[in-house]
Each structure stands twice: as structure tokens, then as C-alpha cells.
Enzyme design. Structure first.
Site, PDB file in Angstrom:
ATOM      1  N   ARG A 260       0.861  -1.187   0.000  1.00 21.75           N
ATOM      2  CA  ARG A 260       0.000   0.000   0.000  1.00 21.75           C
ATOM      3  C   ARG A 260       0.903   1.245   0.000  1.00 21.75           C
ATOM      4  O   ARG A 260       1.422   1.655   1.036  1.00 21.75           O
ATOM      5  CB  ARG A 260      -0.914   0.016   1.225  1.00 21.75           C
ATOM      6  CG  ARG A 260      -2.002  -1.056   1.172  1.00 21.75           C
ATOM      7  CD  ARG A 260      -2.920  -0.955   2.388  1.00 21.75           C
ATOM      8  NE  ARG A 260      -3.530   0.367   2.511  1.00 21.75           N
ATOM      9  CZ  ARG A 260      -4.633   0.744   1.882  1.00 21.75           C
ATOM     10  NH1 ARG A 260      -5.239  -0.099   1.063  1.00 21.75           N
ATOM     11  NH2 ARG A 260      -5.136   1.950   2.055  1.00 21.75           N
ATOM     12  N   CYS A 269      10.078   0.890  15.491  1.00 20.02           N
ATOM     13  CA  CYS A 269      10.900  -0.237  15.042  1.00 20.02           C
ATOM     14  C   CYS A 269      11.566  -0.003  13.698  1.00 20.02           C
ATOM     15  O   CYS A 269      12.791  -0.062  13.591  1.00 20.02           O
ATOM     16  CB  CYS A 269      10.047  -1.505  14.988  1.00 20.02           C
ATOM     17  SG  CYS A 269       9.502  -2.077  16.597  1.00 20.02           S
ATOM     18  N   ARG A 335       6.143   8.107  17.637  1.00 18.05           N
ATOM     19  CA  ARG A 335       7.553   7.938  17.283  1.00 18.05           C
ATOM     20  C   ARG A 335       7.682   7.598  15.796  1.00 18.05           C
ATOM     21  O   ARG A 335       7.091   6.650  15.312  1.00 18.05           O
ATOM     22  CB  ARG A 335       8.194   6.835  18.124  1.00 18.05           C
ATOM     23  CG  ARG A 335       8.409   7.225  19.575  1.00 18.05           C
ATOM     24  CD  ARG A 335       8.976   6.087  20.386  1.00 18.05           C
ATOM     25  NE  ARG A 335       8.006   5.002  20.543  1.00 18.05           N
ATOM     26  CZ  ARG A 335       8.263   3.866  21.198  1.00 18.05           C
ATOM     27  NH1 ARG A 335       9.458   3.664  21.725  1.00 18.05           N
ATOM     28  NH2 ARG A 335       7.329   2.938  21.303  1.00 18.05           N
TER      29      ARG A 335
END
Length: 431
Positions: A260, A269, A335
């Protein structure tokens, strides 16, 4: 089994709650008294679907929290689930993990029976053998292999689906030296394996296990950047990149997942692990040119959104709505969020920003206190000269009449979540 989990962040809290749900007696250990009190009261310190129900069910029964590392002496296995944040150069900061390891070592000094320490934190291959295991030996006064073992069991939990990922994993990776550690990991995960009718278990070395974690995330980050690069090309040629992605995804060598295209990846991560591996490669004398390109494409996607918007309106001095602040739906984590780059660029261009997210506004307000944070998408869109859709929350797919309140109905969609409509100037980022 009796299990202790050191660190109660996203990974640690999920691991602790899920292990309790599997029938283990779990002690969560954290230096933050507020987090400890929150868990013991049956509440969760983080927003994660399904986690609150597990903590509420097991707190005070099979799940307890404490600030006292001595509690691990009553357990058979201790997970280290402490953060390893990025430094400015991309390398990981081991400060919190080494401090936690030292606390574990002090507790092990008075433990007589064998204990397994399992590293869940993400660290560069070699860190366990060169930093953590020697530190445990030094502090505990015991020899690894005799009184305790150190294994690596990387996590593959995505925020927004962490509980489901833990309870129904694609694989389990055990990095260990010796059968004793492997046997204990097998026993620990036996209920999970039984519940899922068998899960592939990879038994390997500790360095290899940690590299699997990095390779997993970096490969997926690369796949996203590649489809985004292709999507950018599709946009230039007037091609619908999602039609292209659907077709190539039917090739089993490529697969349909992570195709996508849009504003890019973020979170705790992918950015951290990609940067860490790049930094470690350079330290080892290798230039990771492809990984550098993966990051460069990703970092360029938010600016492309603003460039598309300014094809239709000048943002300087005008109200621009930003819909979605979390790095992905289902979490309040900002984050690595693409919204931070979008907002920063808007402010640099002199725009007045009205931002909305179902759960992440408070976190973003700490980063950008001068932005207007509103309670609904409609409030953000009111009187706006443009809107940027950055996170694909389901509620954005149902927006319709709310766009009527805009001064100019110009929408740049970074996630293909909004439907175009009459009277709207709609730009898909890569379609």
C-alpha cells in the site's frame, strides 16, 4: 512457569500480559512507580488494542508489578524488554538495557538454581556476548552456562496489533547456546504452540536470532519504500499505483502485503532498526547504499504531500488540517510518525495547523505545542484551505459532509482512505 519481565513499555507490558494469559505467573518489574501502580490497579500504561482487557483480567492474579528486582529470584525466566533508543548517528543507546542487566545480575547473585535471562530488546548482533553476558557475570559473580543462561528471543509485534501478533505469531525464534536454555524456552511457549496448532520454531545462534529481527524489519521497510518509489512514478504517468500493486501482489514471489503505497513508514521499530543496521554496517566498514536509499525515499514522501497541496493553494498564513498524528492506526505512538515531518514542513511554510487524531493529540502536543489540536475531524476541517490525511484511521473513510465546512476543499490523501467527491480537489499521493 514463574516469569519476570524487566521493562513495562510497549513490548514488556504486552509480553507480561500475554504470558499471564497463557497461564504463567508473571511479575512485571519497572523502575517507574506510576507504571507499577497502574498495572497493579488493572490498567495499562499504553494504548494497545486488547491489552487493557488482559491486564484487567490478570492483574492481582497471575500478573503483578513491582519496582523490586529481587522479585526475579522467585522466577525461572527473566525477559529483558528495555528500550534501546537511537542516538543521533543512528546507533543504539544501551544505557537503559545495561542498567537493567546490572539490576538483574545483582538479583542473580543470591539465586542458587539455574535461571534463564532472555533478551527481548533489539540489539545489534554480538551485543549479548560482548556486553550483556559479561556484565551479568561480573555483577552476579556467577558463570554463564552454570548458574544462568542468556538467550535471545526477538519480538515481532506490531503496534496496534501487538496482542494478536504475540498470540498468533508467524514464527518463534530462539537464539541460545545449549539445550538447557532451549528446553526452558520450549516449556515457556508450549501453551502458545498448542493453542495455534503448531508454530514454526527457529532454533539458532544468538547473533543469528538478533539479525533475524533486524532483517525482518529492514526488509519490510525496503518493500514499503520500493512500492512508494513505484507509486511516485505511477503518479507522474497518471497510473493508479494500487491497480499495479494488486496485480504484482498476485505473484507469490512478491506477495500482497506491504504494497500500500503512501506517505511512508514510521513507528519505533522500522526507523530505529534501519538506522541501527546502517550505523553498525558503517562501523564494520560496509556502506549500506540500498538501505540509505530506503530511508531517503521514506523521508521524501511527507514533503511530496505538501508539494501536491501547493499545486492548488498557497499555505502561507492559511489554516491547513492534518488528519492523523499516530504513526499508524490503533496506537497513540507518534515515534517516527510521518505527521511530525508534515507539521514541521507546514510550519516552515508559514501555515496555521489544525490537527486531529483519535488518541495521539496529547503526545504530539508535547512536540508541537503551538499547533491547534481539536476534538474531531470536522473541527480540523472547518475553514481550512487544505487537508492532509496522514494516518488511515477508519473514521476518516466515513467523512463526507464534513468537507463542506472547508474554505477550499483541497485534500491530499497519503493513505488512500478518503473518497473523492463532487466539489473536492482530490490528490492521492501515489495515485
Amino acid at each position: 512457569m514463574n516469569v519476570s519481565v524487566v521493562g513495562s513499555g510497549y513490548v514488556g507490558t504486552t509480553v507480561a500480559a500475554c504470558l499471564a494469559d497463557l497461564g504463567h505467573e508473571v511479575t512485571a518489574i519497572d523502575i517507574d512507580t506510576e507504571i507499577v501502580e497502574t498495572i497493579n490497579s488493572g490498567e495499562t500504561p499504553i494504548h494497545e488494542p486488547g491489552l487493557a482487557e488482559l491486564v484487567e483480567t490478570h492483574a492481582g492474579e497471575r500478573l503483578h508489578a513491582t519496582t523490586d528486582h529481587a522479585a526475579l529470584r522467585e522466577t525461572d525466566v527473566t525477559f529483558l524488554a528495555l528500550q534501546t533508543p537511537s542516538r543521533e548517528d543512528g546507533s543504539i543507546d544501551l544505557g537503559a538495557l545495561e542498567a537493567g542487566t546490572r539490576d538483574v545480575g545483582e538479583a542473580l547473585a543470591e539465586k542458587e538454581d539455574y535461571h534463564l535471562v532472555v533478551v527481548k530488546s533489539t540489539v545489534i548482533p554480538g551485543t549479548v556476548e560482548e556486553r550483556l553476558e559479561p556484565l551479568l557475570e561480573e555483577v552476579s559473580g556467577q558463570e554463564a552456562g552454570e548458574q544462568f543462561g542468556v538467550a535471545v528471543n526477538p519480538e515481532f509485534q506490531s503496534q496496534g496489533s501487538a496482542v494478536a501478533d504475540f498470540m498468533g505469531p508467524d514464527k518463534l525464534v530462539f537464539g541460545a547456546e545449549g539445550e538447557r536454555a532451549l528446553d526452558r524456552l520450549d516449556e515457556l511457549y508450549a501453551p502458545l504452540v498448542a493453542d495455534n496448532g503448531g508454530i514454526p520454531i527457529v532454533e539458532t545462534g544468538r547473533r543469528e536470532a538478533m539479525m533475524v529481527k533486524y532483517a525482518n524489519n529492514v526488509f519490510l521497510a525496503g518493500k514499503i519504500s520500493l512500492i512508494n518509489e513505484l507509486g511516485n512514478l505511477c503518479k507522474e504517468f497518471g497510473v493508479d499505483s494500487y491497480d499495479v500493486a494488486e496485480a504484482i501482489g498476485l505473484d507469490e514471489r512478491i506477495g500482497a502485503k506491504f504494497l500500500r503505497s503512501g506517505v511512508g513508514w514510521g513507528g519505533s521499530c522500522f526507523p530505529k532498526d534501519t538506522d541501527a543496521l546502517r550505523a553498525a554496517g558503517r562501523e564494520a566498514g560496509y556502506e549500506p547504499e540500498l538501505l540509505d536509499s530506503v530511508v531517503a525515499v521514506n523521508d521524501g514522501q511527507p514533503r511530496r504531500m505538501l508539494d501536491l497541496l501547493e499545486r492548488h493553494t498557497n499555505v502561507e498564513g492559511r489554516r491547513i488540517a492534518v488528519l492523523g498524528l499516530a504513526f499508524k492506526p490503533g496506537t497513540d505512538d507518534i515515534r517516527g510518525s510521518r505527521a511530525t515531518l508534515v507539521i514541521d514542513d507546514l510550519l516552515d511554510r508559514g501555515a496555521s495547523v489544525a490537527a486531529y487524531d483519535p488518541v495521539a493529540s496529547d503526545a504530539m502536543a508535547e512536540k508541537f505545542p503551538d499547533v491547534e489540536y481539536v476534538e474531531s475531524a470536522q473541527a480540523a476541517l472547518a475553514d481550512a484551505h487544505g487537508a492532509l490525511v496522514v494516518t488511515d484511521w477508519d473514521e476518516f473513510a466515513t467523512l463526507d459532509g464534513e468537507f463542506d465546512d472547508m474554505e477550499q476543499q483541497i485534500v491530499v490523501d497519503g493513505r488512500r482512505i478518503v473518497d473523492s467527491r463532487d466539489g473536492m480537489t482530490y490528490e492521492g499521493l501515489t495515485w
